[in-house]
Design a protein around this motif. Structure first.
Motif, mmCIF file in Angstrom:
data_model
loop_
_atom_site.group_PDB
_atom_site.id
_atom_site.type_symbol
_atom_site.label_atom_id
_atom_site.label_comp_id
_atom_site.label_asym_id
_atom_site.label_seq_id
_atom_site.Cartn_x
_atom_site.Cartn_y
_atom_site.Cartn_z
ATOM 1 N N TRP A 162 0.826 -1.211 0.000
ATOM 2 C CA TRP A 162 0.000 0.000 0.000
ATOM 3 C C TRP A 162 0.866 1.270 0.000
ATOM 4 C CZ3 TRP A 162 -2.434 -4.436 0.957
ATOM 5 C CH2 TRP A 162 -3.790 -4.542 0.638
ATOM 6 N N ASP A 163 2.166 1.143 0.301
ATOM 7 C CA ASP A 163 3.069 2.289 0.277
ATOM 8 C C ASP A 163 3.546 2.629 -1.136
ATOM 9 O OD1 ASP A 163 3.156 2.905 3.030
ATOM 10 O OD2 ASP A 163 4.651 1.341 3.400
ATOM 11 N N THR A 164 3.289 1.752 -2.114
ATOM 12 C CA THR A 164 3.780 1.975 -3.471
ATOM 13 C C THR A 164 2.753 2.747 -4.291
ATOM 14 O OG1 THR A 164 2.895 -0.103 -4.360
ATOM 15 C CG2 THR A 164 5.051 -0.192 -3.287
ATOM 16 N N PRO A 165 3.192 3.439 -5.365
ATOM 17 C CA PRO A 165 2.280 4.308 -6.121
ATOM 18 C C PRO A 165 1.003 3.634 -6.606
ATOM 19 C CG PRO A 165 4.541 4.762 -6.747
ATOM 20 C CD PRO A 165 4.591 3.563 -5.850
ATOM 21 N N VAL A 195 0.340 -0.032 9.446
ATOM 22 C CA VAL A 195 -1.086 -0.067 9.778
ATOM 23 C C VAL A 195 -1.605 1.341 10.033
ATOM 24 C CG1 VAL A 195 -2.825 -0.933 11.386
ATOM 25 C CG2 VAL A 195 -0.911 -2.401 10.724
ATOM 26 N N GLU A 196 -0.827 2.137 10.753
ATOM 27 C CA GLU A 196 -1.245 3.513 11.040
ATOM 28 C C GLU A 196 -1.339 4.339 9.767
ATOM 29 O OE1 GLU A 196 1.572 4.845 13.915
ATOM 30 O OE2 GLU A 196 0.781 3.554 15.516
ATOM 31 N N ARG A 197 -0.400 4.129 8.845
ATOM 32 C CA ARG A 197 -0.419 4.881 7.585
ATOM 33 C C ARG A 197 -1.639 4.547 6.736
ATOM 34 N NH1 ARG A 197 5.089 3.488 7.617
ATOM 35 N NH2 ARG A 197 4.827 1.851 6.036
ATOM 36 N N HIS A 198 -2.086 3.300 6.808
ATOM 37 C CA HIS A 198 -3.157 2.835 5.924
ATOM 38 C C HIS A 198 -4.321 2.249 6.720
ATOM 39 C CE1 HIS A 198 -0.268 3.453 2.704
ATOM 40 N NE2 HIS A 198 0.588 2.698 3.369
ATOM 41 N N SER A 199 -4.566 2.830 7.872
ATOM 42 C CA SER A 199 -5.578 2.272 8.777
ATOM 43 C C SER A 199 -6.955 2.188 8.125
ATOM 44 C CB SER A 199 -5.651 3.106 10.064
ATOM 45 O OG SER A 199 -5.950 4.464 9.761
ATOM 46 N N GLU A 200 -7.322 3.196 7.368
ATOM 47 C CA GLU A 200 -8.654 3.189 6.748
ATOM 48 C C GLU A 200 -8.799 2.037 5.759
ATOM 49 O OE1 GLU A 200 -11.558 6.149 4.089
ATOM 50 O OE2 GLU A 200 -9.823 6.969 5.157
ATOM 51 N N ALA A 201 -7.789 1.851 4.913
ATOM 52 C CA ALA A 201 -7.843 0.775 3.920
ATOM 53 C C ALA A 201 -7.811 -0.600 4.583
ATOM 54 C CB ALA A 201 -6.673 0.917 2.944
#
Length: 295
Positions: A162-165, A195-201
């Motif tokens: 999820w960190d990739t473009p 997890v914190e960066r993409h918590s919503e997803a």
């Protein structure tokens, strides 16, 4: 079972692990907290490599490790991840193939070199990671097709993608194709900061298409937004998904609705190296699950 119908298909950031035992002074000079994972650029990667002693280089990255371990246990496994057509990319492809894991994307000649993770291991067995992402972030929606997905029993997704473009869109497409093929979707949470960066997803997946959520205690707490493990258990039991949570020396717990299975950890005299421990656990758990074993 045909090549497309593997038991486990993993999608992740394809990284070559460069493992080396180091003194704490190196971590201090890098400003790296023990046990941390820090993203670095190519110049920093080359500088760190120059300071390292003898090292072992092998295919790595969290989900790639799990796929490799799964294949070594005798499970039919395949992998989707992007490497460059360079020395490290060839090491990655060779390591995966030698263990019996099918590479679904060939190495490509692109601007970015193959990703590498410098795994710095201190005498207490702790590993600190300095990661150059390189080609792995080039995984694209176009890489995800009915042919590359096939019909796996379990599709294992890595949170770091999820960190990739194009990672989020690629994972959405992979999930859709795999669900159509009848696969179970497993999400590896990667680390608590991810997890914190993409918590919503991740929470949307945990309440939607995902069937299995796998992570350690810190990651599970981040997912549920709580500092209490008892609250993690309560919330997991209220969810219909299978949650698998590792707890270091406290062992692990699998929760599926009202069913809870605790597994204690064996005592060891000395921790030598914790690199890949959680990844190997995931492989063993999913191997048992695909072999129709009970929790």
């Amino acid at each position: 079972m045909s090549k497309s119908n593997v038991a486990l298909l993993g999608i992740s950031n394809a990284i070559v692990d460069v493992l080396c035992h180091v003194q704490p002074q190196l971590l201090e000079s890098l400003g790296a907290p023990p046990g941390s994972m820090t993203l670095i650029d190519q110049q920093q990667a080359e500088a760190i490599y120059a300071q390292m002693g003898p090292a072992t280089e092998s295919a790595g990255g969290s989900v790639a490790n799990s796929v490799a371990c799964f294949a070594s246990l005798g499970g039919a496994a395949a992998y989707i991840g992007r490497v460059a057509d360079d020395q490290l990319g060839n090491i990655f492809e060779h390591d995966m193939s030698s263990l019996g894991a099918e590479m679904r994307l060939p190495p490509e000649t692109r601007a970015a070199p193959t990703a590498r993770c410098h795994v710095l291991i201190t005498d207490d067995g702790e590993r600190t990671m300095q990661t150059f992402l390189g080609a792995c972030v080039e995984i694209a929606v176009s890489d995800i097709t009915p042919k590359t997905i096939g019909e796996p029993a379990v599709l294992l997704l890595e949170g770091y993608v999820w960190d990739t473009p194009e990672g989020p869109a690629a994972m959405d497409k992979a999930t859709e194709l795999a669900k159509q093929a009848g696969a179970k979707i497993a999400l590896s949470l990667s680390d608590s900061f991810c997890v914190e960066r993409h918590s919503e997803a991740f929470r949307a997946l945990a309440n939607g298409d995902a069937d299995i959520i796998i992570g350690n205690e810190a990651e599970a707490k981040a997912l549920f937004g709580t500092s209490s493990f008892d609250e993690v258990v309560r919330l997991a039991q209220a969810n219909s998904r299978l949650f698998v949570i590792t707890r270091s020396e406290k062992g692990s717990v699998a929760i599926h609705g009202d069913v809870r299975v605790d597994c204690p950890a064996d005592d060891i005299e000395k921790l030598v190296d914790s690199s890949g421990a959680g990844d190997a656990y995931v492989a063993g758990f999913l191997f048992g699950l695909t072999q129709q074993q009970s929790l």
